[in-house]
Design a protein around this motif. Structure first.
Motif, PDB file in Angstrom:
ATOM      1  N   ASN A 191      34.889  27.622  81.891  1.00  0.00           N
ATOM      2  CA  ASN A 191      34.691  26.166  81.396  1.00  0.00           C
ATOM      3  C   ASN A 191      33.601  26.370  80.219  1.00  0.00           C
ATOM      4  O   ASN A 191      32.738  26.999  80.309  1.00  0.00           O
ATOM      5  N   VAL A 192      34.069  25.517  79.287  1.00  0.00           N
ATOM      6  CA  VAL A 192      33.223  25.545  77.971  1.00  0.00           C
ATOM      7  C   VAL A 192      32.951  23.887  77.932  1.00  0.00           C
ATOM      8  O   VAL A 192      33.911  23.197  77.686  1.00  0.00           O
ATOM      9  N   GLU A 193      31.814  23.519  77.525  1.00  0.00           N
ATOM     10  CA  GLU A 193      31.602  22.139  76.965  1.00  0.00           C
ATOM     11  C   GLU A 193      30.578  22.184  75.960  1.00  0.00           C
ATOM     12  O   GLU A 193      29.588  23.012  75.777  1.00  0.00           O
ATOM     13  N   GLN A 194      31.052  21.356  74.781  1.00  0.00           N
ATOM     14  CA  GLN A 194      30.075  21.138  73.569  1.00  0.00           C
ATOM     15  C   GLN A 194      30.426  19.659  73.231  1.00  0.00           C
ATOM     16  O   GLN A 194      31.456  19.306  73.061  1.00  0.00           O
ATOM     17  N   SER A 195      29.422  19.318  72.642  1.00  0.00           N
ATOM     18  CA  SER A 195      29.287  18.013  71.798  1.00  0.00           C
ATOM     19  C   SER A 195      28.699  18.280  70.480  1.00  0.00           C
ATOM     20  O   SER A 195      27.706  19.239  70.342  1.00  0.00           O
ATOM     21  N   ILE A 196      29.193  17.087  69.474  1.00  0.00           N
ATOM     22  CA  ILE A 196      28.604  17.186  68.397  1.00  0.00           C
ATOM     23  C   ILE A 196      28.594  15.815  67.744  1.00  0.00           C
ATOM     24  O   ILE A 196      29.801  15.013  68.023  1.00  0.00           O
ATOM     25  N   ASP A 197      27.598  15.670  67.047  1.00  0.00           N
ATOM     26  CA  ASP A 197      27.672  14.148  66.192  1.00  0.00           C
ATOM     27  C   ASP A 197      28.140  14.449  65.002  1.00  0.00           C
ATOM     28  O   ASP A 197      27.377  15.328  63.995  1.00  0.00           O
ATOM     29  N   VAL A 198      29.011  13.742  64.524  1.00  0.00           N
ATOM     30  CA  VAL A 198      29.613  13.533  63.106  1.00  0.00           C
ATOM     31  C   VAL A 198      29.194  12.196  62.356  1.00  0.00           C
ATOM     32  O   VAL A 198      29.306  11.317  62.913  1.00  0.00           O
ATOM     33  N   ASP A 199      28.817  12.490  61.046  1.00  0.00           N
ATOM     34  CA  ASP A 199      28.632  11.465  60.338  1.00  0.00           C
ATOM     35  C   ASP A 199      29.821  10.619  59.493  1.00  0.00           C
ATOM     36  O   ASP A 199      29.821  10.737  58.334  1.00  0.00           O
ATOM     37  N   VAL A 200      30.839  10.251  60.421  1.00  0.00           N
ATOM     38  CA  VAL A 200      31.963   9.425  60.098  1.00  0.00           C
ATOM     39  C   VAL A 200      32.273   8.306  61.129  1.00  0.00           C
ATOM     40  O   VAL A 200      31.975   8.589  62.143  1.00  0.00           O
ATOM     41  N   PRO A 201      32.910   7.391  60.654  1.00  0.00           N
ATOM     42  CA  PRO A 201      33.386   6.371  61.620  1.00  0.00           C
ATOM     43  C   PRO A 201      34.454   6.953  62.841  1.00  0.00           C
ATOM     44  O   PRO A 201      34.918   8.042  62.395  1.00  0.00           O
ATOM     45  N   LEU A 202      34.252   6.383  63.757  1.00  0.00           N
ATOM     46  CA  LEU A 202      34.983   7.030  65.224  1.00  0.00           C
ATOM     47  C   LEU A 202      36.310   7.215  64.728  1.00  0.00           C
ATOM     48  O   LEU A 202      36.905   8.158  65.141  1.00  0.00           O
ATOM     49  N   SER A 203      37.032   6.068  64.174  1.00  0.00           N
ATOM     50  CA  SER A 203      38.595   6.253  63.869  1.00  0.00           C
ATOM     51  C   SER A 203      38.862   7.529  62.955  1.00  0.00           C
ATOM     52  O   SER A 203      39.735   8.368  63.074  1.00  0.00           O
ATOM     53  N   GLU A 241      50.999  20.965  75.542  1.00  0.00           N
ATOM     54  CA  GLU A 241      51.481  19.784  75.549  1.00  0.00           C
ATOM     55  C   GLU A 241      50.352  18.965  75.868  1.00  0.00           C
ATOM     56  O   GLU A 241      49.504  18.861  76.682  1.00  0.00           O
ATOM     57  N   ILE A 242      50.619  17.893  75.131  1.00  0.00           N
ATOM     58  CA  ILE A 242      49.378  16.688  75.259  1.00  0.00           C
ATOM     59  C   ILE A 242      49.887  15.944  76.457  1.00  0.00           C
ATOM     60  O   ILE A 242      50.998  15.328  76.471  1.00  0.00           O
ATOM     61  N   THR A 243      49.083  15.946  77.355  1.00  0.00           N
ATOM     62  CA  THR A 243      49.082  15.030  78.596  1.00  0.00           C
ATOM     63  C   THR A 243      48.610  13.701  78.528  1.00  0.00           C
ATOM     64  O   THR A 243      48.915  12.877  79.344  1.00  0.00           O
ATOM     65  N   GLU A 244      47.624  13.456  77.664  1.00  0.00           N
ATOM     66  CA  GLU A 244      47.014  12.279  77.595  1.00  0.00           C
ATOM     67  C   GLU A 244      46.523  11.851  76.393  1.00  0.00           C
ATOM     68  O   GLU A 244      45.806  12.883  75.715  1.00  0.00           O
ATOM     69  N   GLN A 245      46.683  10.800  75.702  1.00  0.00           N
ATOM     70  CA  GLN A 245      46.111  10.647  74.382  1.00  0.00           C
ATOM     71  C   GLN A 245      45.992   9.146  74.109  1.00  0.00           C
ATOM     72  O   GLN A 245      46.896   8.258  74.285  1.00  0.00           O
ATOM     73  N   HIS A 246      44.788   8.578  73.648  1.00  0.00           N
ATOM     74  CA  HIS A 246      44.311   7.204  73.570  1.00  0.00           C
ATOM     75  C   HIS A 246      43.885   7.120  72.440  1.00  0.00           C
ATOM     76  O   HIS A 246      42.767   7.734  72.284  1.00  0.00           O
ATOM     77  N   PRO A 247      44.211   6.288  71.333  1.00  0.00           N
ATOM     78  CA  PRO A 247      43.666   6.421  69.974  1.00  0.00           C
ATOM     79  C   PRO A 247      42.139   6.084  70.099  1.00  0.00           C
ATOM     80  O   PRO A 247      41.621   5.027  70.899  1.00  0.00           O
ATOM     81  N   ASP A 248      41.411   6.616  69.440  1.00  0.00           N
ATOM     82  CA  ASP A 248      39.772   6.555  69.246  1.00  0.00           C
ATOM     83  C   ASP A 248      39.203   6.705  70.820  1.00  0.00           C
ATOM     84  O   ASP A 248      37.869   6.559  70.729  1.00  0.00           O
ATOM     85  N   TYR A 297      31.530   6.201  70.105  1.00  0.00           N
ATOM     86  CA  TYR A 297      31.000   5.548  69.059  1.00  0.00           C
ATOM     87  C   TYR A 297      29.319   5.507  69.379  1.00  0.00           C
ATOM     88  O   TYR A 297      29.005   4.911  70.303  1.00  0.00           O
ATOM     89  N   LEU A 298      28.750   5.793  68.122  1.00  0.00           N
ATOM     90  CA  LEU A 298      27.184   5.841  68.491  1.00  0.00           C
ATOM     91  C   LEU A 298      26.719   4.513  67.301  1.00  0.00           C
ATOM     92  O   LEU A 298      25.794   3.818  67.584  1.00  0.00           O
ATOM     93  N   GLU A 299      27.294   4.459  66.126  1.00  0.00           N
ATOM     94  CA  GLU A 299      26.999   3.698  65.131  1.00  0.00           C
ATOM     95  C   GLU A 299      28.091   3.805  63.875  1.00  0.00           C
ATOM     96  O   GLU A 299      29.231   4.481  64.380  1.00  0.00           O
ATOM     97  N   GLU A 300      27.965   2.768  63.268  1.00  0.00           N
ATOM     98  CA  GLU A 300      29.236   2.474  62.419  1.00  0.00           C
ATOM     99  C   GLU A 300      30.047   3.847  61.677  1.00  0.00           C
ATOM    100  O   GLU A 300      30.934   4.052  61.525  1.00  0.00           O
ATOM    101  N   ASN A 301      28.884   4.488  61.333  1.00  0.00           N
ATOM    102  CA  ASN A 301      28.996   5.874  60.722  1.00  0.00           C
ATOM    103  C   ASN A 301      28.973   7.197  61.310  1.00  0.00           C
ATOM    104  O   ASN A 301      28.623   8.177  60.779  1.00  0.00           O
TER     105      ASN A 301
END
Length: 150
Positions: free
Chosen positions: A3-15, A61-68, A90-94
């Motif tokens: 099992n691998v878990e990783q997170s990263i904050d990106v400076d772009v809007p969620l969409s 195979e994508i088993t679940e996908q919900h936009p944003d 969502y963290l902030e607007e960007n």
């Protein structure tokens, strides 16, 4: 199973972060060892990877996908067994947090040793950092698929 878990904050809007992650054929641009991803249908992708000098081919195979919100997948054929989910927060607007969870079944001594030493975790961390550089450098997604899969 590893099992691998990783997170990263990106400076772009969620969409924008979400839309880019739906562009699977762009993954070789920021994922180490991914030679190609070919989208076969809206929910199936053929992957060719090179890991530790070994080429692996498999179909997911994508088993679940919900936009944003999330994209989840599992392998359905090939010589690599894995499943995972990427969620978008969502963290902030960007600013968006991208969280990656991956479960995979290492085969053979080299993969098992590599997983035990955290090589897979380092690779996913590097991929997340390259995704950040890729999407922030562009500022816009290369495309997007907003379909819902339940």
């Amino acid at each position: 199973m590893s099992n691998v878990e990783q997170s990263i904050d990106v400076d772009v809007p969620l969409s924008i972060a979400y839309n880019q992650w739906t562009q699977f054929e762009s993954f070789p641009e920021f994922m180490e060892g991914v030679e190609s991803v070919t989208q076969l249908t809206e929910t199936r992708n053929r992957w060719v990877t090179e890991i530790g000098g070994q080429t692996r081919e498999f179909v997911t195979e994508i088993t679940e996908q919900h936009p944003d919100e999330r994209i989840a997948w599992t392998t359905v054929e090939g010589d690599l067994k894995q499943s995972g989910v990427v969620t978008f927060h969502y963290l902030e607007e960007n600013k968006t947090r991208v969280m990656i969870q991956l479960d995979w079944d290492p085969e053979g001594a080299a993969e098992k040793i590599g997983s035990a030493l955290g090589v897979d975790s380092k690779r996913v961390k590097g991929d997340a950092e390259r995704f950040k550089t890729f999407i922030e450098g562009r500022g816009l997604e290369t495309g997007g698929w907003r379909g819902d899969v339940s």
